[in-house]
Design a protein around this motif. Structure first.
Motif, PDB file in Angstrom:
ATOM      1  N   ASP A  52       0.868  -1.170   0.000  1.00 19.50           N
ATOM      2  CA  ASP A  52       0.000   0.000   0.000  1.00 19.50           C
ATOM      3  C   ASP A  52       0.910   1.226   0.000  1.00 19.50           C
ATOM      4  O   ASP A  52       1.563   1.507   1.009  1.00 19.50           O
ATOM      5  N   ALA A  54       0.334   4.313   0.153  1.00 20.47           N
ATOM      6  CA  ALA A  54      -0.070   5.389   1.059  1.00 20.47           C
ATOM      7  C   ALA A  54       0.440   5.144   2.477  1.00 20.47           C
ATOM      8  O   ALA A  54       0.874   6.073   3.155  1.00 20.47           O
ATOM      9  N   THR A  55       0.402   3.887   2.929  1.00 25.02           N
ATOM     10  CA  THR A  55       0.798   3.584   4.309  1.00 25.02           C
ATOM     11  C   THR A  55       2.152   2.879   4.403  1.00 25.02           C
ATOM     12  O   THR A  55       2.737   2.826   5.474  1.00 25.02           O
ATOM     13  N   GLY A  56       2.603   2.292   3.299  1.00 22.55           N
ATOM     14  CA  GLY A  56       3.848   1.524   3.316  1.00 22.55           C
ATOM     15  C   GLY A  56       3.666   0.111   3.819  1.00 22.55           C
ATOM     16  O   GLY A  56       4.636  -0.613   4.010  1.00 22.55           O
ATOM     17  N   LEU A  57       2.406  -0.311   4.039  1.00 25.06           N
ATOM     18  CA  LEU A  57       2.159  -1.662   4.543  1.00 25.06           C
ATOM     19  C   LEU A  57       2.448  -2.693   3.455  1.00 25.06           C
ATOM     20  O   LEU A  57       1.847  -2.689   2.390  1.00 25.06           O
ATOM     21  N   GLN A  83       3.949  -9.416   7.476  1.00 27.69           N
ATOM     22  CA  GLN A  83       3.583  -8.032   7.226  1.00 27.69           C
ATOM     23  C   GLN A  83       4.588  -7.106   7.904  1.00 27.69           C
ATOM     24  O   GLN A  83       5.154  -7.446   8.942  1.00 27.69           O
ATOM     25  N   ASN A  85       5.867  -2.553   7.833  1.00 30.08           N
ATOM     26  CA  ASN A  85       5.861  -1.243   7.193  1.00 30.08           C
ATOM     27  C   ASN A  85       7.193  -1.085   6.481  1.00 30.08           C
ATOM     28  O   ASN A  85       8.243  -1.107   7.121  1.00 30.08           O
ATOM     29  N   THR A  87       9.967   0.907   4.561  1.00 34.90           N
ATOM     30  CA  THR A  87      10.538   2.228   4.353  1.00 34.90           C
ATOM     31  C   THR A  87      11.882   2.014   3.670  1.00 34.90           C
ATOM     32  O   THR A  87      12.347   0.875   3.570  1.00 34.90           O
TER      33      THR A  87
END
Length: 170
Positions: A52, A54-57, A83, A85, A87
């Motif tokens: 995603d 938008a969230t980096g998920l 899962q 995040n 970056t």
């Protein structure tokens, strides 16, 4: 299509979907490299993934839970769903990944490469932050079925026994 308003809407829609299309068509391993991480952080058995923007998920699905061994000291267990995040240079709030440390399986909470040129990668396993050579994560490993966890533990114990026996003989 001569309607400029409709063309603009379609172009905007296509541009807004392009990150999803790129993530779906690209390999997870090249996505990791593009984010300053080694390709081999995840095994070859990835069946699909999504990101995603938008969230980096990042959600990664494997064929099945499995075990991989990067260095002989500590195997890593992958759940079927991992899962984190994503970056640049890091995977934060990781779920679905654990590492054996002193005969205990501890969850990996974060993986980071603060400086790719250093050749060092850090694993946060809650009670400690391990520093490893990033080179051992260059190539995606083959993952063994989860039932092989006992085999990993038996091999680790065997290595300790052999070491103890050799030490006694000296």
């Amino acid at each position: 299509m001569s309607n400029p308003k409709l063309q603009s809407i379609l172009l905007l829609l296509l541009l807004s979907l392009s990150p999803f299309l790129l993530a779906a068509g690209d390999s997870i391993h090249s996505l990791l490299v593009d984010h300053g991480l080694p390709a081999g952080l995840l095994p070859r058995s990835v069946s699909n993934f999504s990101l995603d923007p938008a969230t980096g998920l990042l959600s990664v699905r494997l064929d099945r839970p499995c075990l991989a061994e990067y260095d002989r000291k500590s195997p890593i267990h992958f759940d079927q769903l991992i899962q984190a995040n994503l970056t640049y240079g890091g995977l934060r709030a990781v779920t679905g990944l654990s590492q054996e440390e002193l005969f205990l399986w501890l969850p990996v909470k974060e993986i980071c490469v603060p400086d790719p040129s250093s050749g060092v990668i850090f694993f946060d396993i809650g009670v400690a932050r391990k520093q490893l050579s990033a080179s051992i994560f260059e190539n995606p490993p083959d993952c063994k079925p989860e039932g092989d966890r006992k085999v990993f533990n038996d091999v680790s114990r065997l290595n300790f026994r052999e070491y103890d026996e050799r030490k006694k003989d000296q």
